[in-house]
Design an enzyme around this catalytic site. Structure first.
Site, PDB file in Angstrom:
ATOM      1  N   GLY A 107      32.268  45.666  37.991  1.00 31.00           N
ATOM      2  CA  GLY A 107      32.420  44.499  38.866  1.00 31.00           C
ATOM      3  C   GLY A 107      33.201  44.839  40.124  1.00 31.00           C
ATOM      4  O   GLY A 107      33.593  45.991  40.345  1.00 31.00           O
TER       5      GLY A 107
ATOM      6  N   VAL B  82      32.058  42.949  25.496  1.00 29.77           N
ATOM      7  CA  VAL B  82      33.330  42.939  24.760  1.00 29.77           C
ATOM      8  C   VAL B  82      33.526  41.683  23.911  1.00 29.77           C
ATOM      9  O   VAL B  82      34.497  41.588  23.164  1.00 29.77           O
ATOM     10  CB  VAL B  82      34.551  43.145  25.694  1.00 29.77           C
ATOM     11  CG1 VAL B  82      34.509  44.510  26.345  1.00 29.77           C
ATOM     12  CG2 VAL B  82      34.667  42.040  26.722  1.00 29.77           C
TER      13      VAL B  82
ATOM     14  N   LYS C  10      46.295  46.738  19.644  1.00 34.44           N
ATOM     15  CA  LYS C  10      47.211  46.819  18.498  1.00 34.44           C
ATOM     16  C   LYS C  10      46.908  48.065  17.668  1.00 34.44           C
ATOM     17  O   LYS C  10      47.820  48.811  17.291  1.00 34.44           O
ATOM     18  CB  LYS C  10      47.034  45.540  17.668  1.00 34.44           C
ATOM     19  CG  LYS C  10      47.932  45.386  16.489  1.00 34.44           C
ATOM     20  CD  LYS C  10      47.933  43.917  16.051  1.00 34.44           C
ATOM     21  CE  LYS C  10      48.308  43.773  14.603  1.00 34.44           C
ATOM     22  NZ  LYS C  10      47.152  43.895  13.697  1.00 34.44           N
TER      23      LYS C  10
ATOM     24  N   TYR D  19      35.657  28.289  32.654  1.00 34.79           N
ATOM     25  CA  TYR D  19      36.416  29.445  33.151  1.00 34.79           C
ATOM     26  C   TYR D  19      37.916  29.183  32.987  1.00 34.79           C
ATOM     27  O   TYR D  19      38.640  29.996  32.403  1.00 34.79           O
ATOM     28  CB  TYR D  19      36.075  29.661  34.620  1.00 34.79           C
ATOM     29  CG  TYR D  19      36.687  30.884  35.258  1.00 34.79           C
ATOM     30  CD1 TYR D  19      36.359  32.162  34.828  1.00 34.79           C
ATOM     31  CD2 TYR D  19      37.576  30.758  36.328  1.00 34.79           C
ATOM     32  CE1 TYR D  19      36.903  33.277  35.447  1.00 34.79           C
ATOM     33  CE2 TYR D  19      38.115  31.874  36.945  1.00 34.79           C
ATOM     34  CZ  TYR D  19      37.781  33.131  36.506  1.00 34.79           C
ATOM     35  OH  TYR D  19      38.315  34.239  37.117  1.00 34.79           O
TER      36      TYR D  19
ATOM     37  N   LYS E 262      40.474  31.130  30.449  1.00 37.17           N
ATOM     38  CA  LYS E 262      41.590  31.925  30.968  1.00 37.17           C
ATOM     39  C   LYS E 262      42.929  31.397  30.444  1.00 37.17           C
ATOM     40  O   LYS E 262      43.869  32.168  30.217  1.00 37.17           O
ATOM     41  CB  LYS E 262      41.564  31.912  32.498  1.00 37.17           C
ATOM     42  CG  LYS E 262      40.387  32.689  33.094  1.00 37.17           C
ATOM     43  CD  LYS E 262      40.515  34.179  32.832  1.00 37.17           C
ATOM     44  CE  LYS E 262      39.439  34.989  33.527  1.00 37.17           C
ATOM     45  NZ  LYS E 262      39.567  36.429  33.262  1.00 37.17           N
TER      46      LYS E 262
ATOM     47  N   THR F 116      40.493  36.966  46.089  1.00 39.40           N
ATOM     48  CA  THR F 116      40.540  38.364  46.526  1.00 39.40           C
ATOM     49  C   THR F 116      39.166  38.739  47.094  1.00 39.40           C
ATOM     50  O   THR F 116      38.152  38.274  46.594  1.00 39.40           O
ATOM     51  CB  THR F 116      40.927  39.263  45.336  1.00 39.40           C
ATOM     52  OG1 THR F 116      42.245  38.881  44.914  1.00 39.40           O
ATOM     53  CG2 THR F 116      40.935  40.735  45.696  1.00 39.40           C
TER      54      THR F 116
END
Ligand code: UDP
Length: 312
Positions: free
Chosen positions: A11, A58, A106, A146, A150, A176
């Site tokens: 990305g 993921v 972990k 979203y 988050k 950004t």
């Protein structure tokens, strides 16, 4: 050599992070499912022996063989249009994806930094936004998939930090921009540059009085790097505090794209579009010794130089 896993590596921000960590002498394991990312952003890195790439979602169990010292979780659709089109994937990568990466961290004894966002503040009632502000989010609005993913991501990350003593970092990223932003993700700056280059109408949503504060990608990446290397586990805002209205942003784009014949057209403001956004970066300054260095004039020029080569 230290080894870092970067999710969302193909990305916009992820690809710049891959370059940064390679430059800092890390072995980089890049992961992406290319839902919104593109291999063209990282194809120049494939020849490096310090770089490897896994095509993986993921949200499903994540396996990486061998040692891992750090993990950066940057996988997620991240523009309003993308998460409107992919609401379930957005919720899953922020929740299930984060849980998988916490488990991996972990298992490996790795430090995990998650990419959070100014969207956790929603349409903010406190201005500028400090990390202490809890936000004003509509959970069932179009941005809810979203924003709430988050917010959950931050909650589960802090839970692993306090309960499992995992080393975690949380960056709250404000708007950004820069090279490798997707031209078709519907965001303000890619839209404005593409429209100005093509001579099409520049689309302002609402009356253009809403504000944003735009941070150049190199500054953002530098802030993320400093946060990862710090010992601070509470959320930190990283963004450029120079606030500007969307209407004035359009004028600055027109000034950069000299000779454009574009006119401005006004359209409905999307639901729950934040009216103001500006990071309070006191924490980043004091704790990380970080502040942005690239102003809009320079940053917009570098971004234009990129877009003018890819807009057809
Ligand atoms: N916006 C606009 N015209 C466009 C795209 C966006 O006026 O073609 C506005 C949008 O409504 C918002 C601001 O520009 O107020 C920034 O939008 P963006 O999609 O970049 O991200 P956001 O900060 O809202 O997540």
């Amino acid at each position: 050599m230290k080894k870092i896993l970067i999710t969302g590596a193909a990305g916009f921000i992820g690809s710049h992070l891959c370059e940064k960590f390679l430059k800092e002498g890390f072995n980089v394991v890049a992961m992406d499912n290319l839902l919104t990312g593109s291999l063209t952003n990282i194809e120049h890195l494939f020849k490096l022996k310090e770089f490897e790439y896994y095509h993986h979602d993921v949200s499903k169990f994540v396996h990486v063989p061998g040692q891992l010292d750090y993990i950066l979780h940057f996988a997620s659709p991240a523009s309003p249009i993308d998460y409107l089109e992919m609401p379930i994937q957005t919720l899953k990568v922020g929740s299930l994806g984060t849980h998988n990466l916490l488990g991996l961290a972990k298992e490996k004894g790795a430090r995990l930094l998650i990419a959070s966002t100014s969207e956790v503040y929603g349409d903010p009632l406190v201005h500028p936004q400090t990390e202490e502000y809890w936000g004003n989010v509509n959970p069932i609005g179009p941005r809810g998939v979203y924003d709430e993913a988050k917010r959950f991501q931050e909650a589960i990350t802090m839970a692993y930090h306090t309960y499992h003593k995992l080393e975690t970092r949380i960056v709250r990223i404000f708007n950004t921009y820069g090279p490798r932003m997707r031209i078709d993700d519907g965001r303000a700056l890619p839209n404005f540059f593409a429209q100005a280059i093509k001579g099409e109408d520049i689309t302002i949503y609402g009356d253009g009085s809403q504000t944003r504060s735009f941070c150049y990608i190199d500054d953002q990446v530098d802030g993320i790097y400093k946060l990862l290397m710090s010992d601070y586990s509470q959320p930190v805002n990283i963004g450029n505090p120079e606030e500007i209205t969307i209407k004035d942003t359009v004028q600055e784009v027109i000034n950069i794209v000299k000779g454009t014949t574009s006119k401005v057209s006004y359209h409905d403001l999307p639901l729950d579009d934040p009216k103001k956004r500006q990071p309070d970066i006191t924490k980043a300054k004091e704790i990380l010794g970080w502040s942005p260095k690239v102003g809009r004039k320079e940053g917009f020029q570098l971004t234009y130089d990129y877009f003018k080569n890819i807009v057809v």
